[in-house]
Write an enzyme that holds these catalytic residues in place. Structure first.
Site, PDB file in Angstrom:
ATOM      1  N   ASP A  35       0.869  -1.180   0.000  1.00 38.82           N
ATOM      2  CA  ASP A  35       0.000   0.000   0.000  1.00 38.82           C
ATOM      3  C   ASP A  35       0.904   1.228   0.000  1.00 38.82           C
ATOM      4  O   ASP A  35       2.114   1.106   0.242  1.00 38.82           O
ATOM      5  CB  ASP A  35      -0.918   0.018   1.249  1.00 38.82           C
ATOM      6  CG  ASP A  35      -2.182   0.851   1.049  1.00 38.82           C
ATOM      7  OD1 ASP A  35      -2.069   2.063   0.761  1.00 38.82           O
ATOM      8  OD2 ASP A  35      -3.290   0.292   1.189  1.00 38.82           O
ATOM      9  N   ASP A  53       3.936   2.628  -4.490  1.00 43.14           N
ATOM     10  CA  ASP A  53       2.887   3.288  -5.259  1.00 43.14           C
ATOM     11  C   ASP A  53       2.673   2.488  -6.553  1.00 43.14           C
ATOM     12  O   ASP A  53       3.517   2.504  -7.458  1.00 43.14           O
ATOM     13  CB  ASP A  53       3.307   4.728  -5.585  1.00 43.14           C
ATOM     14  CG  ASP A  53       2.197   5.487  -6.290  1.00 43.14           C
ATOM     15  OD1 ASP A  53       1.272   4.847  -6.839  1.00 43.14           O
ATOM     16  OD2 ASP A  53       2.246   6.734  -6.296  1.00 43.14           O
ATOM     17  N   GLY A  79     -13.509   6.168  -2.366  1.00 38.03           N
ATOM     18  CA  GLY A  79     -14.121   6.693  -1.151  1.00 38.03           C
ATOM     19  C   GLY A  79     -15.623   6.628  -1.300  1.00 38.03           C
ATOM     20  O   GLY A  79     -16.125   5.941  -2.196  1.00 38.03           O
ATOM     21  N   TYR A 150     -15.076   6.384 -11.696  1.00 35.75           N
ATOM     22  CA  TYR A 150     -14.800   5.191 -10.883  1.00 35.75           C
ATOM     23  C   TYR A 150     -15.445   3.922 -11.478  1.00 35.75           C
ATOM     24  O   TYR A 150     -14.812   2.879 -11.600  1.00 35.75           O
ATOM     25  CB  TYR A 150     -15.320   5.461  -9.471  1.00 35.75           C
ATOM     26  CG  TYR A 150     -15.172   4.346  -8.486  1.00 35.75           C
ATOM     27  CD1 TYR A 150     -13.937   4.053  -7.907  1.00 35.75           C
ATOM     28  CD2 TYR A 150     -16.279   3.583  -8.101  1.00 35.75           C
ATOM     29  CE1 TYR A 150     -13.803   3.035  -6.976  1.00 35.75           C
ATOM     30  CE2 TYR A 150     -16.164   2.559  -7.168  1.00 35.75           C
ATOM     31  CZ  TYR A 150     -14.924   2.293  -6.614  1.00 35.75           C
ATOM     32  OH  TYR A 150     -14.800   1.276  -5.694  1.00 35.75           O
ATOM     33  N   GLU A 192     -15.053   8.252   3.865  1.00 39.27           N
ATOM     34  CA  GLU A 192     -15.906   7.287   4.556  1.00 39.27           C
ATOM     35  C   GLU A 192     -17.209   7.038   3.785  1.00 39.27           C
ATOM     36  O   GLU A 192     -17.697   7.889   3.085  1.00 39.27           O
ATOM     37  CB  GLU A 192     -16.213   7.763   5.987  1.00 39.27           C
ATOM     38  CG  GLU A 192     -17.043   9.021   6.110  1.00 39.27           C
ATOM     39  CD  GLU A 192     -16.241  10.310   5.972  1.00 39.27           C
ATOM     40  OE1 GLU A 192     -15.115  10.271   5.464  1.00 39.27           O
ATOM     41  OE2 GLU A 192     -16.769  11.375   6.359  1.00 39.27           O
ATOM     42  N   LYS A 201     -21.744  10.629  12.911  1.00 38.99           N
ATOM     43  CA  LYS A 201     -22.648  11.753  13.168  1.00 38.99           C
ATOM     44  C   LYS A 201     -23.545  11.470  14.372  1.00 38.99           C
ATOM     45  O   LYS A 201     -23.787  12.340  15.201  1.00 38.99           O
ATOM     46  CB  LYS A 201     -23.515  12.033  11.935  1.00 38.99           C
ATOM     47  CG  LYS A 201     -22.740  12.623  10.765  1.00 38.99           C
ATOM     48  CD  LYS A 201     -23.663  12.807   9.552  1.00 38.99           C
ATOM     49  CE  LYS A 201     -22.900  13.217   8.320  1.00 38.99           C
ATOM     50  NZ  LYS A 201     -23.785  13.386   7.144  1.00 38.99           N
ATOM     51  N   GLN A 219     -33.182   7.087  -0.736  1.00 42.00           N
ATOM     52  CA  GLN A 219     -32.374   6.237  -1.624  1.00 42.00           C
ATOM     53  C   GLN A 219     -32.066   4.933  -0.887  1.00 42.00           C
ATOM     54  O   GLN A 219     -31.918   4.934   0.339  1.00 42.00           O
ATOM     55  CB  GLN A 219     -31.092   6.962  -2.076  1.00 42.00           C
ATOM     56  CG  GLN A 219     -30.076   7.325  -1.014  1.00 42.00           C
ATOM     57  CD  GLN A 219     -30.309   8.689  -0.361  1.00 42.00           C
ATOM     58  OE1 GLN A 219     -31.444   9.114  -0.202  1.00 42.00           O
ATOM     59  NE2 GLN A 219     -29.241   9.363   0.039  1.00 42.00           N
TER      60      GLN A 219
HETATM   61  P1  NAD Z   1      -9.728   1.660   1.064  1.00 41.46           P
HETATM   62  O1  NAD Z   1      -9.671   3.042   0.485  1.00 41.46           O
HETATM   63  O2  NAD Z   1      -9.851   1.526   2.531  1.00 41.46           O
HETATM   64  O3  NAD Z   1      -8.464   0.825   0.585  1.00 41.46           O
HETATM   65  C1  NAD Z   1      -7.837   1.018  -0.658  1.00 41.46           C
HETATM   66  C2  NAD Z   1      -6.347   1.127  -0.399  1.00 41.46           C
HETATM   67  O4  NAD Z   1      -5.664   1.279  -1.649  1.00 41.46           O
HETATM   68  C3  NAD Z   1      -5.977   2.347   0.463  1.00 41.46           C
HETATM   69  O5  NAD Z   1      -5.335   1.953   1.652  1.00 41.46           O
HETATM   70  C4  NAD Z   1      -5.066   3.157  -0.432  1.00 41.46           C
HETATM   71  O6  NAD Z   1      -3.989   3.792   0.256  1.00 41.46           O
HETATM   72  C5  NAD Z   1      -4.552   2.088  -1.402  1.00 41.46           C
HETATM   73  N1  NAD Z   1      -4.031   2.716  -2.605  1.00 41.46           N
HETATM   74  C6  NAD Z   1      -4.568   3.763  -3.306  1.00 41.46           C
HETATM   75  N2  NAD Z   1      -3.755   4.121  -4.301  1.00 41.46           N
HETATM   76  C7  NAD Z   1      -2.685   3.282  -4.245  1.00 41.46           C
HETATM   77  C8  NAD Z   1      -1.503   3.182  -5.029  1.00 41.46           C
HETATM   78  N3  NAD Z   1      -1.276   4.009  -6.035  1.00 41.46           N
HETATM   79  N4  NAD Z   1      -0.614   2.214  -4.712  1.00 41.46           N
HETATM   80  C9  NAD Z   1      -0.836   1.369  -3.652  1.00 41.46           C
HETATM   81  N5  NAD Z   1      -1.937   1.436  -2.880  1.00 41.46           N
HETATM   82  C10 NAD Z   1      -2.850   2.386  -3.174  1.00 41.46           C
HETATM   83  O7  NAD Z   1     -10.918   0.909   0.306  1.00 41.46           O
HETATM   84  P2  NAD Z   1     -11.607  -0.495   0.624  1.00 41.46           P
HETATM   85  O8  NAD Z   1     -12.967  -0.203   1.099  1.00 41.46           O
HETATM   86  O9  NAD Z   1     -10.726  -1.341   1.427  1.00 41.46           O
HETATM   87  O10 NAD Z   1     -11.732  -1.063  -0.878  1.00 41.46           O
HETATM   88  C11 NAD Z   1     -10.895  -2.088  -1.383  1.00 41.46           C
HETATM   89  C12 NAD Z   1     -11.274  -2.361  -2.834  1.00 41.46           C
HETATM   90  O11 NAD Z   1     -12.649  -2.734  -2.911  1.00 41.46           O
HETATM   91  C13 NAD Z   1     -11.094  -1.186  -3.774  1.00 41.46           C
HETATM   92  O12 NAD Z   1     -10.649  -1.658  -5.015  1.00 41.46           O
HETATM   93  C14 NAD Z   1     -12.486  -0.625  -3.905  1.00 41.46           C
HETATM   94  O13 NAD Z   1     -12.655   0.074  -5.128  1.00 41.46           O
HETATM   95  C15 NAD Z   1     -13.314  -1.883  -3.835  1.00 41.46           C
HETATM   96  N6  NAD Z   1     -14.696  -1.642  -3.367  1.00 41.46           N
HETATM   97  C16 NAD Z   1     -14.941  -1.370  -2.052  1.00 41.46           C
HETATM   98  C17 NAD Z   1     -16.252  -1.149  -1.635  1.00 41.46           C
HETATM   99  C18 NAD Z   1     -16.587  -0.854  -0.193  1.00 41.46           C
HETATM  100  O14 NAD Z   1     -17.770  -0.727   0.142  1.00 41.46           O
HETATM  101  N7  NAD Z   1     -15.622  -0.711   0.707  1.00 41.46           N
HETATM  102  C19 NAD Z   1     -17.303  -1.205  -2.568  1.00 41.46           C
HETATM  103  C20 NAD Z   1     -17.007  -1.483  -3.894  1.00 41.46           C
HETATM  104  C21 NAD Z   1     -15.702  -1.717  -4.283  1.00 41.46           C
END
Ligand code: NAD
Length: 333
Positions: A35, A53, A79, A150, A192, A201, A219
């Site tokens: 990460d 990265d 997010g 996204y 969040e 909240k 919604q």
């Molecule tokens: P999160 O934001 O908590 O975790 C994503 C992580 O990716 C973060 O820690 C961030 O620092 C890391 N990241 C971002 N850019 C990066 C980079 N360039 N190199 C390395 N790391 C990088 O999100 P999450 O809720 O844990 O989601 C995980 C996955 O599931 C994501 O792909 C997200 O799109 C997908 N997703 C999550 C949800 C949900 O409800 N949480 C819903 C649909 C899809």
């Protein structure tokens, strides 16, 4: 899973990745975590944590080196609805790079299986215009009209996974998460999601006070607890299924109902102030779990009420630790 499995989890400093690392370690896997940041709320259980990265191809090659068997690619710039609607260019650019590089680096480094974390944001928006939405089946992503930015990126990377499977016989898995919530997730700062934002909240509000709700609150969504999410991920990775699969619950609630559930857990009576100027995303979204049941013989089972109780208490305690609420404001146990 055998103790010999070497697994890479990207996005392991984030919410789902952090929980997944814990689960894989508990199963005896050797785990590398990658990460750009460490987990916020507790130390990672990973054997190795590398800050990389993944928008850079060399980082993706480094992360996938050394005889890794499986990759859970969860890293993404993402997010809640406010965040993903504010920056289509930046989010799409970052995620295209992460996913294209991770797929190619994983293939070249001989990874056995690659799981891509897609999203319910890939679904055709025209099929989500009613709060009493018909639950979305996997085929409802086409004809394509996903969430701008996204959602388009996720849909394209799903296709890219299919191309890698077809052209290179590279084993890919595609999971479409519906909203995931639970402890150790971001609950403030703009990234969040609704359950965490509402819990924060409610915890900060005085009993008898009011809280802001985005949109008219009618919604609808479904929400999956993190333990079910991690369970589903491990099951999907172990399966032979290469096409996209929903991972969510089909317990549909309005955001107003969600607020009332959290208020009840907190033992507070609150007035809802609806802000119609704030983004609310599609009008209704639910997961059809027929394919999930058929493929995995399983579906998420924890009720929203039970999961929210754990989540709310965790957020309340975090706010207490940071001195933002007093013990007297805690939910009645
Ligand atoms: P999160 O934001 O908590 O975790 C994503 C992580 O990716 C973060 O820690 C961030 O620092 C890391 N990241 C971002 N850019 C990066 C980079 N360039 N190199 C390395 N790391 C990088 O999100 P999450 O809720 O844990 O989601 C995980 C996955 O599931 C994501 O792909 C997200 O799109 C997908 N997703 C999550 C949800 C949900 O409800 N949480 C819903 C649909 C899809």
């Amino acid at each position: 899973m055998s103790t010999r499995q070497r697994v890479l989890v990207t996005g392991a400093g984030g919410f789902i990745g952090h929980h997944l690392v814990k689960r894989l370690k508990a199963e005896g896997c050797w785990v590398r975590a990658v990460d750009t940041k460490l987990p916020e709320y507790e130390a990672s259980a990973a054997d190795e944590f590398e800050v990389l990265d993944l928008r850079r191809y060399e980082s993706a090659l480094l992360g996938t080196r050394g005889g890794i068997h499986q990759v859970y690619n969860l890293a993404a710039d993402m997010g809640g609805i406010g965040y993903i609607t504010a920056s289509h260019a930046g989010i799409s650019h970052n995620n295209v790079l992460i996913n294209a590089h991770m797929l190619e680096a994983s293939r070249l480094n001989g990874i056995d299986r690659f799981l891509f974390s897609s999203s319910a944001c890939v679904y055709n928006q025209g099929k989500q215009s009613n709060a009493k939405v018909t639950a979305l089946r996997e085929e409802d992503a086409y004809p394509a009209d996903p969430e701008p930015g996204y959602g388009w990126e996720k849909l394209f990377t799903e296709e890219l996974c299919r191309y890698y499977a077809q052209d290179y016989k590279f084993e890919t898995r595609i999971v479409r998460f519906h909203n995931v919530y639970g402890p150790l997730g971001t609950y403030e700062g703009g990234k969040e999601k609704a359950p965490a934002a509402i819990s924060r909240k409610v915890a900060l509000a005085a009993n008898g006070g009011e809280i802001e709700v985005w949109g008219d609150g009618e919604q609808t969504r479904s929400f999956m607890y993190i333990d079910d999410c991690v369970d589903g991920l491990v099951r999907l990775m172990a399966s032979d299924y290469g096409d996209a699969l929903n991972l969510g619950t089909d317990e549909l609630v309005t955001i107003n109902q969600l607020v009332r559930m959290v208020s009840k857990i907190a033992g507070k009576s609150l007035t809802l102030r609806h802000d119609l100027s704030k983004p609310q995303g599609v009008r209704g979204r639910n997961s059809d779990n027929a394919r999930l049941n058929r493929i995995l013989g399983w579906e998420p089972s924890l009720s929203l009420e039970s999961g929210l109780e754990v989540t709310y208490k965790w957020i309340e305690n975090e706010l207490h630790k940071s001195g933002r609420i007093s013990k007297a404001q805690f939910a009645v146990a």
